[in-house]
Design an enzyme around this catalytic site. Structure first.
Site, PDB file in Angstrom:
ATOM      1  N   LEU A 221       0.823  -1.205   0.000  1.00  0.00           N
ATOM      2  CA  LEU A 221       0.000   0.000   0.000  1.00  0.00           C
ATOM      3  C   LEU A 221       0.861   1.261   0.000  1.00  0.00           C
ATOM      4  O   LEU A 221       1.704   1.450   0.884  1.00  0.00           O
ATOM      5  CB  LEU A 221      -0.924   0.005   1.218  1.00  0.00           C
ATOM      6  N   ASP A 222       0.638   2.126  -1.010  1.00  0.00           N
ATOM      7  CA  ASP A 222       1.280   3.432  -1.130  1.00  0.00           C
ATOM      8  C   ASP A 222       2.806   3.343  -1.181  1.00  0.00           C
ATOM      9  O   ASP A 222       3.505   4.274  -0.779  1.00  0.00           O
ATOM     10  CB  ASP A 222       0.865   4.355   0.034  1.00  0.00           C
ATOM     11  N   GLU A 223       3.341   2.235  -1.680  1.00  0.00           N
ATOM     12  CA  GLU A 223       4.789   2.076  -1.747  1.00  0.00           C
ATOM     13  C   GLU A 223       5.281   1.762  -3.158  1.00  0.00           C
ATOM     14  O   GLU A 223       6.440   1.393  -3.342  1.00  0.00           O
ATOM     15  CB  GLU A 223       5.255   0.989  -0.772  1.00  0.00           C
TER      16      GLU A 223
END
EC number: 3.5.1.10
Length: 296
Positions: A239-241
């Site tokens: 997530l969000d990486e």
């Protein structure tokens, strides 16, 4: 070799030279630029733009070339196949300026959707938005205003698998090359992220890697930040990486409330997302592990 998971449709002119964009990566070694330039020249190519970068960390070489060439597409691709085998090269060839078939996913926030649709229509954003998909119906009228088909695909814990299957069905049916999460407030499954790897761009309303997850502007306000930002990145199962394509910021001070940061941040989000989509559609973004090489 070309990536088998990606559409390879082109719109080759039938008369005169074709303006191509060639992007490639391979292990770095002497002679790559000379080999590519020589191949293009031997096929009636005139290079109009060329950028390259050797990454000392990964040991990979990256190149993007625009070229006008008289050779037939099949001949050019066969020659690139041979060169690719010699240099262990991954490459992609497309007609320069071809509009990339794109599906936009949204929830209830309209600003990024409005911006992409306007830029496609009025500012030459090189995408063809073929559908808008949403887990809500709030933005159906926005899609309708621009004449774009709208698909309501609700998502719950129990229906997530079916919803993602329907999304993949639309991707296949509409020959979608790029999926843009324009403030789509759902987390994609690991399986979906793998299936569409390198083909999904998300706009996160924060200057990643800070303030991941939900309510990042409230997190930023709580920390008293002096800059707020937005990050456009490829989506992965983490997530969000995912690899970052573009970021933008606005300066703020202690007088700003959370709602002020949200209002300012929406413009930052629009700008960062539009640039990322443009660069991807123009084949200016190449993946380098968890990083990107962006030839602007």
């Amino acid at each position: 070799m070309t990536a088998p998971s990606e559409p390879t449709a082109t719109a080759t002119p039938t008369h005169g030279p074709t303006h191509w964009v060639l992007s490639l990566s391979c292990p770095d070694r002497p002679g790559i630029v000379a080999a590519v330039a020589g191949l293009l020249a031997s096929h009636g190519g005139n290079i109009t733009e060329s950028q390259q970068f050797g990454d000392p960390l990964s040991g990979l070489f990256f190149m993007r070339v625009q070229v006008e060439a008289t050779a037939p597409e099949a001949t050019l691709r066969a020659a690139l196949d041979a060169l690719g085998a010699e240099f262990s090269m991954t490459w992609r060839l497309d007609v320069a300026g071809r509009r990339m078939r794109t599906l936009v996913m949204v929830s209830t926030a309209a600003h990024c959707l409005h911006d992409l649709l306007f830029r496609q229509q009025s500012e030459g954003l090189p995408v063809d938005i073929v559908a808008v998909v949403s887990n809500h119906t709030a933005l159906e009228d926005v899609a309708g205003f621009y004449g774009i088909p709208f698909h309501h695909v609700p998502v719950t814990r129990d229906t997530k698998t079916d919803a993602e299957a329907r999304l993949l069905g639309l991707v296949e049916e509409l020959d979608v090359e790029l999926v843009v999460l324009a403030r789509y407030m759902q987390i994609l499954s690991d399986d979906l992220c793998r299936t569409l790897s390198g083909r999904v761009i998300n706009i996160h309303h924060s200057f990643l890697p800070s303030f991941k997850g939900a309510r990042p502007y409230a997190q930023a306000h709580d920390r008293g930040v002096k800059l707020i930002g937005a990050t456009a990145h490829y989506v992965t199962g983490d997530l969000d990486e995912g690899p970052i394509i573009e970021q933008d910021v606005e300066r703020v001070d202690h007088s700003k409330k959370v709602e002020d940061l949200v209002a300012l941040g929406q413009d930052v989000e629009r700008r960062a997302l539009a640039r990322a989509v443009r660069w991807h559609a123009e084949h200016r973004v190449l993946l380098d592990g968890h990083r990107t090489i962006v030839f602007r």
